[in-house]
Design a protein around this motif. Structure first.
Motif, short mmCIF file in Angstrom:
data_model
loop_
_atom_site.label_atom_id
_atom_site.label_comp_id
_atom_site.label_asym_id
_atom_site.label_seq_id
_atom_site.Cartn_x
_atom_site.Cartn_y
_atom_site.Cartn_z
N PRO A 123 -3.11 -9.10 8.42
CA PRO A 123 -3.74 -10.29 8.93
C PRO A 123 -2.73 -11.28 9.49
CG PRO A 123 -3.52 -10.50 6.58
CD PRO A 123 -2.94 -9.15 6.96
N HIS A 177 -5.57 -14.95 7.58
CA HIS A 177 -5.41 -15.27 6.16
C HIS A 177 -6.13 -16.57 5.83
CE1 HIS A 177 -3.48 -15.22 2.23
NE2 HIS A 177 -3.27 -16.51 2.42
N LEU A 196 -9.76 -7.62 -1.38
CA LEU A 196 -8.94 -7.87 -0.20
C LEU A 196 -7.45 -7.80 -0.55
CD1 LEU A 196 -11.00 -10.72 1.50
CD2 LEU A 196 -10.74 -8.35 2.30
N ASP A 197 -7.08 -8.31 -1.70
CA ASP A 197 -5.67 -8.21 -2.12
C ASP A 197 -5.24 -6.75 -2.25
OD1 ASP A 197 -5.26 -10.94 -2.14
OD2 ASP A 197 -5.52 -11.16 -4.31
N GLU A 203 -4.78 -5.32 1.17
CA GLU A 203 -3.54 -5.83 1.76
C GLU A 203 -2.32 -5.05 1.25
OE1 GLU A 203 -2.90 -7.99 4.25
OE2 GLU A 203 -5.07 -7.85 4.42
N ARG A 204 -2.28 -4.81 -0.04
CA ARG A 204 -1.15 -4.05 -0.60
C ARG A 204 -1.08 -2.65 0.00
NH1 ARG A 204 -2.93 -6.77 -5.15
NH2 ARG A 204 -4.06 -4.95 -5.92
N ASP A 252 0.08 -2.93 3.67
CA ASP A 252 1.50 -3.29 3.78
C ASP A 252 2.41 -2.07 3.67
OD1 ASP A 252 1.13 -5.96 4.30
OD2 ASP A 252 1.45 -6.61 2.23
N ARG A 278 2.13 -0.30 7.03
CA ARG A 278 2.72 -1.13 8.08
C ARG A 278 4.24 -1.09 8.02
NH1 ARG A 278 4.90 -5.75 7.84
NH2 ARG A 278 4.01 -6.28 5.83
N THR A 324 -4.05 -0.64 11.65
CA THR A 324 -4.42 -2.06 11.64
C THR A 324 -5.91 -2.22 11.86
OG1 THR A 324 -2.23 -2.67 12.43
CG2 THR A 324 -3.99 -4.30 12.72
N HIS A 378 -7.76 -1.07 8.84
CA HIS A 378 -7.60 -2.10 7.81
C HIS A 378 -8.56 -3.26 8.06
CE1 HIS A 378 -5.75 -4.90 5.05
NE2 HIS A 378 -5.44 -5.70 6.05
N MET A 412 -11.48 -4.52 5.55
CA MET A 412 -11.64 -5.90 5.08
C MET A 412 -13.04 -6.41 5.37
SD MET A 412 -8.04 -7.89 5.86
CE MET A 412 -8.21 -7.81 7.62
#
Length: 144
Positions: free
Chosen positions: A32, A37, A54-55, A58-59, A62, A65, A111, A114, A118
């Motif tokens: 994001p 965010h 969502l956390d 994100e992990r 990441d 990415r 992305t 992802h 989300m």
């Protein structure tokens, strides 16, 4: 035999294309973004369950990415070495450019996946706001 000027022009174009790809990957398609965010955590009034989901997303993202960005940097290093050694748009340059584009494409795909993951965590009202932010991020205004 390519002239020194031709080599310089070719190297400059290849460098700018690589730099442009990295910039697009990290500034246009990277999620994001700070605005995303802010929307997720301030405007959408997430439940604790949504926040935790969502956390976790994100992990997971990441990891992918960071790996793909490292692959893009390695491809650029490979490209630099190929340019230094081949002095033409030869097979090693072509391979390095292809490797970079492949990693950049996979980063864009991850992305977007992802982003949709989300979105699935959100309720229908939150999804409307989220969609507006995503569309705005992908269609910059004339001021940018």
């Amino acid at each position: 035999m390519m002239s020194l000027r031709g080599l310089f022009v070719t190297a400059t174009i290849v460098f700018l294309a690589g730099f442009g790809g990295v910039w697009a990957g990290t500034h246009v398609f990277d999620a994001p973004r700070p605005g995303m965010h802010e929307v997720l955590h301030e405007r959408l009034q997430l439940t604790p369950e949504q926040d935790a989901q969502l956390d976790s997303l994100e992990r997971e993202f990441d990891v992918a990415r960071v790996s793909l960005e490292a692959e893009m940097r390695a491809a650029n290093a490979e490209l630099a070495a190929a340019i230094r050694e081949e002095h033409t748009f030869g097979p090693r340059v072509t391979t390095a450019v292809g490797r970079f584009h492949d990693a950049m494409g996979r980063l864009q795909t991850e992305t977007i996946r992802h982003m949709f993951a989300m979105r699935e965590v959100l309720n229908s009202e939150q999804q409307i706001i989220f969609d507006d932010v995503v569309v705005s991020a992908l269609t910059p205004s004339d001021n940018e």
